[in-house]
Design a protein around this motif. Structure first.
Motif, PDB file in Angstrom:
ATOM      1  N   LEU A 121       0.800  -1.561   0.375  1.00 14.52           N
ATOM      2  CA  LEU A 121      -0.354  -0.017  -0.271  1.00 14.52           C
ATOM      3  C   LEU A 121       0.855   1.184  -0.054  1.00 14.52           C
ATOM      4  O   LEU A 121       0.661   2.962  -0.453  1.00 14.52           O
ATOM      5  CB  LEU A 121      -1.113  -0.312   1.018  1.00 14.52           C
ATOM      6  N   ASN A 122       2.001   0.721   0.773  1.00 17.40           N
ATOM      7  CA  ASN A 122       3.191   2.097   0.579  1.00 17.40           C
ATOM      8  C   ASN A 122       3.755   2.524  -0.280  1.00 17.40           C
ATOM      9  O   ASN A 122       4.578   3.098  -1.053  1.00 17.40           O
ATOM     10  CB  ASN A 122       3.622   2.145   2.062  1.00 17.40           C
ATOM     11  N   SER A 123       3.846   1.839  -1.586  1.00 11.52           N
ATOM     12  CA  SER A 123       4.836   1.393  -2.791  1.00 11.52           C
ATOM     13  C   SER A 123       4.048   2.465  -3.677  1.00 11.52           C
ATOM     14  O   SER A 123       2.760   2.475  -3.879  1.00 11.52           O
ATOM     15  CB  SER A 123       4.422  -0.220  -3.856  1.00 11.52           C
ATOM     16  N   ARG A 124       5.096   3.065  -3.995  1.00 19.06           N
ATOM     17  CA  ARG A 124       4.447   4.472  -4.791  1.00 19.06           C
ATOM     18  C   ARG A 124       3.490   3.770  -5.995  1.00 19.06           C
ATOM     19  O   ARG A 124       3.024   4.364  -7.003  1.00 19.06           O
ATOM     20  CB  ARG A 124       5.516   5.099  -5.474  1.00 19.06           C
ATOM     21  N   ALA A 125       4.871   2.893  -6.859  1.00 11.59           N
ATOM     22  CA  ALA A 125       4.491   2.289  -8.416  1.00 11.59           C
ATOM     23  C   ALA A 125       3.290   1.147  -7.851  1.00 11.59           C
ATOM     24  O   ALA A 125       1.702   1.476  -8.874  1.00 11.59           O
ATOM     25  CB  ALA A 125       5.110   0.803  -8.629  1.00 11.59           C
ATOM     26  N   TYR A 126       2.340   0.959  -7.181  1.00 11.17           N
ATOM     27  CA  TYR A 126       1.120   0.212  -6.942  1.00 11.17           C
ATOM     28  C   TYR A 126       0.171   1.469  -6.732  1.00 11.17           C
ATOM     29  O   TYR A 126      -0.686   1.412  -7.319  1.00 11.17           O
ATOM     30  CB  TYR A 126       1.114  -0.437  -5.438  1.00 11.17           C
ATOM     31  N   GLN A 127       0.548   2.785  -6.325  1.00 13.35           N
ATOM     32  CA  GLN A 127      -0.536   3.672  -6.109  1.00 13.35           C
ATOM     33  C   GLN A 127      -0.436   3.849  -6.866  1.00 13.35           C
ATOM     34  O   GLN A 127      -1.957   4.630  -7.148  1.00 13.35           O
ATOM     35  CB  GLN A 127       0.144   5.098  -4.910  1.00 13.35           C
ATOM     36  N   ASN A 128       0.393   4.691  -7.900  1.00 19.42           N
ATOM     37  CA  ASN A 128       0.556   5.397  -9.544  1.00 19.42           C
ATOM     38  C   ASN A 128      -0.526   4.331  -9.880  1.00 19.42           C
ATOM     39  O   ASN A 128      -1.599   4.500 -10.765  1.00 19.42           O
ATOM     40  CB  ASN A 128       1.320   5.604  -9.875  1.00 19.42           C
ATOM     41  N   ALA A 129      -0.297   2.934 -10.119  1.00 19.76           N
ATOM     42  CA  ALA A 129      -1.103   1.960 -10.957  1.00 19.76           C
ATOM     43  C   ALA A 129      -2.739   2.122 -10.382  1.00 19.76           C
ATOM     44  O   ALA A 129      -4.109   1.945 -11.292  1.00 19.76           O
ATOM     45  CB  ALA A 129      -0.546   0.383 -10.539  1.00 19.76           C
ATOM     46  N   LEU A 130      -2.568   2.271  -9.561  1.00 17.98           N
ATOM     47  CA  LEU A 130      -4.698   1.747  -8.697  1.00 17.98           C
ATOM     48  C   LEU A 130      -4.422   3.372  -9.348  1.00 17.98           C
ATOM     49  O   LEU A 130      -5.981   2.859  -9.777  1.00 17.98           O
ATOM     50  CB  LEU A 130      -3.923   1.825  -6.944  1.00 17.98           C
ATOM     51  N   VAL A 131      -4.234   4.368  -8.313  1.00 20.28           N
ATOM     52  CA  VAL A 131      -4.686   5.850  -9.078  1.00 20.28           C
ATOM     53  C   VAL A 131      -5.475   6.277 -10.901  1.00 20.28           C
ATOM     54  O   VAL A 131      -6.110   6.439 -11.296  1.00 20.28           O
ATOM     55  CB  VAL A 131      -4.129   6.667  -9.115  1.00 20.28           C
ATOM     56  N   ASP A 132      -4.613   5.169 -11.629  1.00 19.89           N
ATOM     57  CA  ASP A 132      -4.274   5.518 -12.916  1.00 19.89           C
ATOM     58  C   ASP A 132      -5.451   4.013 -13.195  1.00 19.89           C
ATOM     59  O   ASP A 132      -6.239   4.754 -14.088  1.00 19.89           O
ATOM     60  CB  ASP A 132      -3.212   5.199 -13.420  1.00 19.89           C
ATOM     61  N   ARG A 133      -5.957   3.171 -12.753  1.00 22.41           N
ATOM     62  CA  ARG A 133      -6.377   2.332 -13.146  1.00 22.41           C
ATOM     63  C   ARG A 133      -7.593   2.839 -12.740  1.00 22.41           C
ATOM     64  O   ARG A 133      -9.572   2.696 -13.506  1.00 22.41           O
ATOM     65  CB  ARG A 133      -6.546   1.039 -12.449  1.00 22.41           C
ATOM     66  N   LEU A 134      -8.538   3.258 -11.565  1.00 24.57           N
ATOM     67  CA  LEU A 134      -9.415   4.472 -11.186  1.00 24.57           C
ATOM     68  C   LEU A 134     -10.140   5.055 -12.624  1.00 24.57           C
ATOM     69  O   LEU A 134     -10.883   5.707 -12.560  1.00 24.57           O
ATOM     70  CB  LEU A 134      -9.547   4.928  -9.830  1.00 24.57           C
ATOM     71  N   LEU A 135      -8.789   5.980 -12.693  1.00 24.02           N
ATOM     72  CA  LEU A 135      -9.420   7.376 -14.124  1.00 24.02           C
ATOM     73  C   LEU A 135      -9.626   6.690 -14.881  1.00 24.02           C
ATOM     74  O   LEU A 135     -10.482   6.880 -15.530  1.00 24.02           O
ATOM     75  CB  LEU A 135      -7.640   7.608 -13.896  1.00 24.02           C
ATOM     76  N   GLN A 136      -8.609   5.682 -15.298  1.00 23.18           N
ATOM     77  CA  GLN A 136      -9.170   5.061 -16.748  1.00 23.18           C
ATOM     78  C   GLN A 136     -10.491   4.062 -16.492  1.00 23.18           C
ATOM     79  O   GLN A 136     -11.500   3.909 -17.646  1.00 23.18           O
ATOM     80  CB  GLN A 136      -8.267   4.284 -17.763  1.00 23.18           C
ATOM     81  N   THR A 137     -10.544   3.170 -15.665  1.00 20.43           N
ATOM     82  CA  THR A 137     -11.875   2.770 -15.179  1.00 20.43           C
ATOM     83  C   THR A 137     -13.666   3.724 -15.352  1.00 20.43           C
ATOM     84  O   THR A 137     -14.176   3.807 -15.627  1.00 20.43           O
ATOM     85  CB  THR A 137     -11.823   1.885 -13.594  1.00 20.43           C
ATOM     86  N   GLU A 138     -13.010   5.316 -14.660  1.00 23.84           N
ATOM     87  CA  GLU A 138     -13.612   6.082 -14.402  1.00 23.84           C
ATOM     88  C   GLU A 138     -14.614   6.140 -16.067  1.00 23.84           C
ATOM     89  O   GLU A 138     -15.259   7.030 -16.222  1.00 23.84           O
ATOM     90  CB  GLU A 138     -13.491   7.180 -13.492  1.00 23.84           C
ATOM     91  N   ASN A 139     -13.390   6.749 -16.572  1.00 25.65           N
ATOM     92  CA  ASN A 139     -13.325   7.207 -18.090  1.00 25.65           C
ATOM     93  C   ASN A 139     -14.165   5.808 -19.211  1.00 25.65           C
ATOM     94  O   ASN A 139     -15.275   6.860 -19.918  1.00 25.65           O
ATOM     95  CB  ASN A 139     -12.322   7.419 -18.711  1.00 25.65           C
ATOM     96  N   GLN A 140     -13.914   4.788 -18.886  1.00 31.86           N
ATOM     97  CA  GLN A 140     -14.818   4.006 -19.088  1.00 31.86           C
ATOM     98  C   GLN A 140     -16.366   3.894 -18.848  1.00 31.86           C
ATOM     99  O   GLN A 140     -17.300   2.978 -19.779  1.00 31.86           O
ATOM    100  CB  GLN A 140     -13.667   2.740 -19.350  1.00 31.86           C
ATOM    101  N   LEU A 141     -16.551   4.271 -18.444  1.00 28.33           N
ATOM    102  CA  LEU A 141     -17.618   3.846 -17.204  1.00 28.33           C
ATOM    103  C   LEU A 141     -19.223   4.668 -17.730  1.00 28.33           C
ATOM    104  O   LEU A 141     -19.721   5.169 -18.558  1.00 28.33           O
ATOM    105  CB  LEU A 141     -17.637   4.069 -15.662  1.00 28.33           C
ATOM    106  N   LEU A 142     -17.826   6.189 -18.086  1.00 24.37           N
ATOM    107  CA  LEU A 142     -18.810   7.254 -18.802  1.00 24.37           C
ATOM    108  C   LEU A 142     -18.738   6.999 -20.398  1.00 24.37           C
ATOM    109  O   LEU A 142     -19.296   7.201 -21.233  1.00 24.37           O
ATOM    110  CB  LEU A 142     -17.430   8.722 -18.634  1.00 24.37           C
ATOM    111  N   ASN A 143     -17.716   6.400 -20.890  1.00 21.91           N
ATOM    112  CA  ASN A 143     -17.965   5.636 -22.265  1.00 21.91           C
ATOM    113  C   ASN A 143     -19.047   4.560 -22.857  1.00 21.91           C
ATOM    114  O   ASN A 143     -19.924   4.824 -23.898  1.00 21.91           O
ATOM    115  CB  ASN A 143     -16.559   5.516 -22.487  1.00 21.91           C
TER     116      ASN A 143
END
Length: 249
Positions: free
Chosen positions: A206-228
């Motif tokens: 949870l404290n890994s930057r690589a994991y945090q960035n990937a998690l946030v990126d997935r959230l943003l892309q999933t929100e975009n795809q939900l709208l799409n």
């Protein structure tokens, strides 16, 4: 035709030129009318054949659109749940070790992803062949012409999410979490195996930057795809509605 010839000859030999001219004009008029009737019948047959082809195109496309509507409904539900779960995992960042419940840990490990594969065979067939010429509705033509690009954009966004999960999230998880933990609940043999594996470290993950960035990126892309998905569903529904009107007409 012999009867007409006899009438013409009798008029000529009798010297009735005026009557002959009137008769000749009437005969020409009858021929023209006959030609026009034949042309009209042929034209009506051609229209009827084209209408049959047009209805077959509409029916095939309508079946494809109905299938896509079902897939999009399922995708909207799944993306909505994914956004909720990802947000819950993000909120877990910063918690103490004792606060990481089994439910939270299970949510962290839930990264399974199945891309939505929408159907495009019928619409691509219409756009790439002369079938497009049989469609009379201008609005429907515009919708059909733009639909493949909508599907391509949707698929592209699906690939982005899949890439984040496979190439970023899963490697980050596997570097901190022992996958034996996931299957250790299945039976005693796995629990024995677990004693010889490295301990999972959810805090480091949870404290890994690589994991945090990937998690946030997935959230943003999933929100975009939900709208799409919602926008594409509206467009698909509109096409289906227009098709049904054309079929009913």
């Amino acid at each position: 035709m012999k009867v007409f010839r006899k009438i013409r000859l009798s008029l000529v030999f009798s010297g009735k030129i005026k009557s002959y001219m009137i008769y000749a004009f009437g005969e020409i008029l009858l021929i023209v009318i006959g030609i026009l009737i034949a042309w009209k019948i042929n034209s009506m047959n051609e229209i009827r054949k084209n209408r049959i082809v047009e209805l077959k195109i509409y029916q095939t496309l309508n079946e494809e659109l109905d299938a896509n509507l079902t897939l999009l409904d399922s995708s909207i539900d799944r993306y909505t749940l994914d956004v909720k779960n990802i947000n819950q995992t993000i909120k877990s960042i910063g918690l103490e070790k004792e606060q990481l419940t089994d439910k939270i840990k299970k949510g962290i490990l839930e990264v399974n992803y199945k891309p939505t594969q929408l159907h495009n065979g019928a619409v691509n067939s219409i756009n790439s062949t002369n079938k497009f010429e049989f469609i009379e509705s201008v609005l429907l033509k515009d919708l059909i012409a733009s639909y493949p690009n909508e599907l391509d954009s949707f698929e592209s966004q699906e690939n982005k999410i899949e890439n984040i999960i496979i190439n970023r999230l899963q490697p980050a998880i596997e570097s901190h979490i022992s996958l034996i933990d996931i299957i250790s609940e299945r039976g005693l043999s796995y629990k024995k195996t677990k004693t010889f594996t490295r301990t999972s470290n959810y805090m480091n993950l949870l404290n890994s930057r690589a994991y945090q960035n990937a998690l946030v990126d997935r959230l943003l892309q999933t929100e975009n795809q939900l709208l799409n998905s919602k926008i594409l569903r509206v467009k698909t529904q509109t096409m289906s509605y227009k098709l049904n009107k054309e079929i009913d007409n």
